[in-house]
Design a protein around this motif. Structure first.
Motif, mmCIF file in Angstrom:
data_model
loop_
_atom_site.group_PDB
_atom_site.id
_atom_site.type_symbol
_atom_site.label_atom_id
_atom_site.label_comp_id
_atom_site.label_asym_id
_atom_site.label_seq_id
_atom_site.Cartn_x
_atom_site.Cartn_y
_atom_site.Cartn_z
ATOM 1 N N GLU A 184 46.994 57.861 32.696
ATOM 2 C CA GLU A 184 45.407 57.960 32.753
ATOM 3 C C GLU A 184 44.862 56.947 33.264
ATOM 4 O OE1 GLU A 184 44.327 60.934 32.059
ATOM 5 O OE2 GLU A 184 46.567 61.495 31.099
ATOM 6 N N GLY A 185 45.544 56.210 34.751
ATOM 7 C CA GLY A 185 44.856 55.078 35.308
ATOM 8 C C GLY A 185 44.852 53.909 34.725
ATOM 9 N N LEU A 186 45.597 53.629 33.596
ATOM 10 C CA LEU A 186 45.841 52.320 32.835
ATOM 11 C C LEU A 186 47.379 51.722 33.231
ATOM 12 C CD1 LEU A 186 44.351 53.322 29.452
ATOM 13 C CD2 LEU A 186 43.248 52.013 31.486
ATOM 14 N N ILE A 187 47.159 50.296 33.396
ATOM 15 C CA ILE A 187 48.482 49.784 33.456
ATOM 16 C C ILE A 187 48.277 48.514 32.626
ATOM 17 C CG2 ILE A 187 47.645 48.340 35.473
ATOM 18 C CD1 ILE A 187 50.595 49.086 36.803
ATOM 19 N N SER A 188 49.615 47.965 32.152
ATOM 20 C CA SER A 188 49.715 46.763 31.332
ATOM 21 C C SER A 188 50.014 45.450 32.253
ATOM 22 C CB SER A 188 50.800 46.881 30.056
ATOM 23 O OG SER A 188 52.032 47.023 30.794
ATOM 24 N N ALA A 189 49.614 44.313 31.583
ATOM 25 C CA ALA A 189 50.097 43.037 32.412
ATOM 26 C C ALA A 189 51.562 43.100 32.627
ATOM 27 C CB ALA A 189 49.395 41.910 31.576
ATOM 28 N N LYS A 190 52.458 43.413 31.567
ATOM 29 C CA LYS A 190 53.647 43.302 31.240
ATOM 30 C C LYS A 190 54.164 44.200 32.529
ATOM 31 C CE LYS A 190 58.037 44.444 28.701
ATOM 32 N NZ LYS A 190 58.544 42.947 29.374
ATOM 33 N N GLN A 191 53.974 45.717 32.868
ATOM 34 C CA GLN A 191 54.038 46.373 33.895
ATOM 35 C C GLN A 191 53.783 45.884 35.150
ATOM 36 O OE1 GLN A 191 51.981 49.913 32.510
ATOM 37 N NE2 GLN A 191 53.845 50.845 31.659
ATOM 38 N N LEU A 192 52.547 45.213 35.286
ATOM 39 C CA LEU A 192 52.581 44.503 36.702
ATOM 40 C C LEU A 192 53.293 43.359 36.865
ATOM 41 C CD1 LEU A 192 48.472 44.626 36.054
ATOM 42 C CD2 LEU A 192 49.634 45.819 37.855
ATOM 43 N N ASP A 193 53.610 42.533 35.927
ATOM 44 C CA ASP A 193 54.797 41.618 36.159
ATOM 45 C C ASP A 193 55.954 41.944 36.770
ATOM 46 O OD1 ASP A 193 53.050 39.418 35.255
ATOM 47 O OD2 ASP A 193 53.729 39.424 33.295
ATOM 48 N N GLU A 194 56.227 43.413 36.293
ATOM 49 C CA GLU A 194 57.583 43.881 36.561
ATOM 50 C C GLU A 194 57.658 44.293 38.133
ATOM 51 O OE1 GLU A 194 58.105 46.807 33.591
ATOM 52 O OE2 GLU A 194 58.969 45.512 31.974
ATOM 53 N N ILE A 195 56.494 44.531 38.773
ATOM 54 C CA ILE A 195 56.430 44.790 40.046
ATOM 55 C C ILE A 195 55.778 43.759 40.928
ATOM 56 C CG2 ILE A 195 56.316 47.476 39.481
ATOM 57 C CD1 ILE A 195 53.108 47.171 40.221
ATOM 58 N N GLY A 196 55.813 42.652 40.314
ATOM 59 C CA GLY A 196 55.470 41.504 41.144
ATOM 60 C C GLY A 196 54.046 40.976 40.949
ATOM 61 N N VAL A 197 53.208 41.729 40.321
ATOM 62 C CA VAL A 197 51.651 41.046 40.290
ATOM 63 C C VAL A 197 51.718 40.228 39.210
ATOM 64 C CG1 VAL A 197 49.427 42.194 40.150
ATOM 65 C CG2 VAL A 197 51.376 43.574 41.407
ATOM 66 N N ASP A 198 51.746 39.066 39.595
ATOM 67 C CA ASP A 198 51.716 38.061 38.494
ATOM 68 C C ASP A 198 50.255 37.878 37.924
ATOM 69 O OD1 ASP A 198 50.357 36.545 40.559
ATOM 70 O OD2 ASP A 198 52.265 35.309 40.643
ATOM 71 N N ALA A 199 50.045 36.980 37.170
ATOM 72 C CA ALA A 199 48.696 36.623 36.691
ATOM 73 C C ALA A 199 47.596 36.028 37.570
ATOM 74 C CB ALA A 199 48.855 35.400 35.458
ATOM 75 N N SER A 200 48.265 35.397 38.767
ATOM 76 C CA SER A 200 47.120 34.861 39.573
ATOM 77 C C SER A 200 46.611 36.057 40.503
ATOM 78 C CB SER A 200 47.718 33.825 40.427
ATOM 79 O OG SER A 200 48.870 34.177 41.172
ATOM 80 N N TRP A 201 47.690 36.794 40.874
ATOM 81 C CA TRP A 201 47.295 38.110 41.515
ATOM 82 C C TRP A 201 46.547 39.115 40.905
ATOM 83 C CZ3 TRP A 201 51.612 41.102 44.324
ATOM 84 C CH2 TRP A 201 51.004 42.165 45.545
ATOM 85 N N ARG A 202 46.697 39.033 39.678
ATOM 86 C CA ARG A 202 45.834 40.166 38.613
ATOM 87 C C ARG A 202 44.450 39.443 38.929
ATOM 88 N NH1 ARG A 202 50.517 40.095 35.196
ATOM 89 N NH2 ARG A 202 49.564 38.785 33.728
ATOM 90 N N TYR A 203 44.390 38.266 38.668
ATOM 91 C CA TYR A 203 43.008 37.550 38.649
ATOM 92 C C TYR A 203 42.354 37.775 39.878
ATOM 93 C CZ TYR A 203 39.539 33.820 38.543
ATOM 94 O OH TYR A 203 38.435 33.020 38.542
ATOM 95 N N ARG A 204 43.056 37.803 41.102
ATOM 96 C CA ARG A 204 42.217 38.152 42.246
ATOM 97 C C ARG A 204 41.875 39.445 42.345
ATOM 98 N NH1 ARG A 204 46.557 35.096 44.345
ATOM 99 N NH2 ARG A 204 47.603 36.941 45.136
ATOM 100 N N LEU A 205 42.552 40.414 41.722
ATOM 101 C CA LEU A 205 42.351 41.818 41.791
ATOM 102 C C LEU A 205 41.082 42.268 40.919
ATOM 103 C CD1 LEU A 205 46.000 43.347 41.922
ATOM 104 C CD2 LEU A 205 44.319 43.266 43.621
ATOM 105 N N VAL A 206 41.071 41.581 39.894
ATOM 106 C CA VAL A 206 40.181 41.590 38.941
ATOM 107 C C VAL A 206 38.488 41.159 39.584
ATOM 108 C CG1 VAL A 206 38.759 41.171 36.658
ATOM 109 C CG2 VAL A 206 41.323 41.898 36.848
ATOM 110 N N ARG A 207 38.815 39.871 40.228
ATOM 111 C CA ARG A 207 37.616 39.374 40.834
ATOM 112 C C ARG A 207 37.147 40.345 42.122
ATOM 113 N NH1 ARG A 207 36.618 33.823 40.754
ATOM 114 N NH2 ARG A 207 34.992 34.535 42.276
ATOM 115 N N GLN A 208 37.875 40.779 42.672
ATOM 116 C CA GLN A 208 37.768 41.698 43.895
ATOM 117 C C GLN A 208 37.412 43.250 43.499
ATOM 118 O OE1 GLN A 208 41.370 41.676 46.186
ATOM 119 N NE2 GLN A 208 41.336 39.654 46.838
ATOM 120 N N CYS A 209 37.085 43.416 41.949
ATOM 121 C CA CYS A 209 37.032 44.851 41.332
ATOM 122 C C CYS A 209 37.826 45.758 41.883
ATOM 123 C CB CYS A 209 35.601 45.094 41.947
ATOM 124 S SG CYS A 209 34.150 43.955 41.064
#
Length: 337
Positions: A13-38
């Motif tokens: 339903e459009g949701l994804i977890s931090a753990k799942q993002l880590d598993e595809i290479g989207v680390d914490a700093s990348w997630r931070y940028r994606l949130v900042r970029q909306c």
């Protein structure tokens, strides 16, 4: 964003977890940028939404079902791998119709222990719970256990509509329903629900039909038949009627409940008109149509007065589930085949 991100989120339903993002290479700093970029929205700790439009403003074709399933996935992702969807959230994942628009996220954490609520997410303690696998490492309560916990969290009309739908869809049997009722004993607030379980009827084909049936029961005019098949004197099929009452003179009072989802298209309007013309032409019946807005007002008032004038008595007709003949000789009018 990595294409795997949207693939994973589309099944949640459009949701994804931090753990799942880590598993595809989207680390914490990348997630931070994606949130900042909306391009991602943080929903709760460790869970992000890839759909930037607020849930209450979304307009996809299945938006109501989406809004019911989304809290279930929010709870699962917040709980982490091994979490179990329970109660109303599990019923939403079973795609039960009749659930309220707003559902509270409810989940059992992987360790089965109670946790304090977080951002509206309720963590239940694992009891004697039967579960099955739900996509990779997540789990879902069995439909009987979901009902056992979920029914007490719903209003009566919603709870009965859910049970009706599960029976109609073949996802549970009458025996399963009885078992769920037994499992429900002892849960909080279940005492008030005991009369509801015997009201379930798998013949109802939509939550609107369930609501109409309950409104008639409350008004003291329980339908004599549900989904009544009607034929003319030549045996030609004329239609299947949502609610029907057999009147003392042998005629039928037939009621159709028109929901926008099924009856709102031009094709449906044309089909309903032809069917109604055939029913009226056959004779031996009076057919009325109501919408969801009429159920708790005009419908019961109108039907109560018509049935009172006809001399109808509740329970006088024994429905055997056989087709009714319209337009027969007055002495046999409405007789079953």
């Amino acid at each position: 964003m990595p294409p795997q991100l949207q693939v994973i989120a589309s099944g949640q339903e459009g949701l994804i977890s931090a753990k799942q993002l880590d598993e595809i290479g989207v680390d914490a700093s990348w997630r931070y940028r994606l949130v900042r970029q909306c391009r991602l929205t943080r929903v709760t700790q460790g869970v992000f939404d890839t759909v930037l439009v607020p849930p209450e403003q979304r307009s996809r074709a299945d938006v109501l079902d989406h809004l019911r399933r989304r809290p279930a996935w929010l709870g699962l992702l917040a709980g982490g791998p091994g979490s179990t969807a329970v109660g109303v959230c599990a019923l939403a994942l079973y795609e039960a119709k009749g659930l309220p628009r707003t559902i509270r996220p409810e989940v059992v954490a992987p360790d089965g222990k109670w946790r304090p609520p977080r951002d509206g997410i309720v963590f239940r303690k694992l009891g004697n719970l039967a579960t099955t696998e739900l996509r990779d490492t997540f789990r879902i309560a069995s439909v009987t256990h979901a009902l056992a916990r979920g029914v007490a969290q719903l209003r009566r009309d919603d709870a009965v509509a859910v049970m009706d739908d599960l029976l109609h869809a073949g996802k549970i049997t009458v025996d399963d329903l009885a078992r769920a009722h037994e499992l429900a004993r002892g849960h909080r607030n279940v005492e008030a629900t005991h009369p509801w379980w015997c009201l379930a009827d798998g013949r109802s084909e939509s939550p609107l039909e369930s609501a109409a049936r309950l409104a008639c029961l409350d008004a003291g005019i329980p339908p004599d038949a549900l989904q009544l098949v009607v034929r003319d004197t030549n045996g030609r099929f004329l239609g299947r009627i949502d609610l029907a009452w057999r009147l003392p003179d042998g005629t039928w009072l037939l009621v159709e409940i028109d929901g926008a989802e099924v009856h709102g298209t031009p094709e449906a309007v044309f089909r309903d008109r032809n069917r109604q013309n055939s029913l009226v032409s056959a004779g031996g019946s009076r057919i009325l149509r109501f919408t969801g807005k009429d159920i708790r007002s005009r419908m019961t008032t109108t039907l109560s007065e018509l049935l009172r004038q006809s001399g109808w008595i509740a329970g006088a007709y024994d429905d055997h589930g056989q087709p009714a003949i319209l337009g027969a000789h007055p002495a046999a009018r409405g007789r079953l085949l």
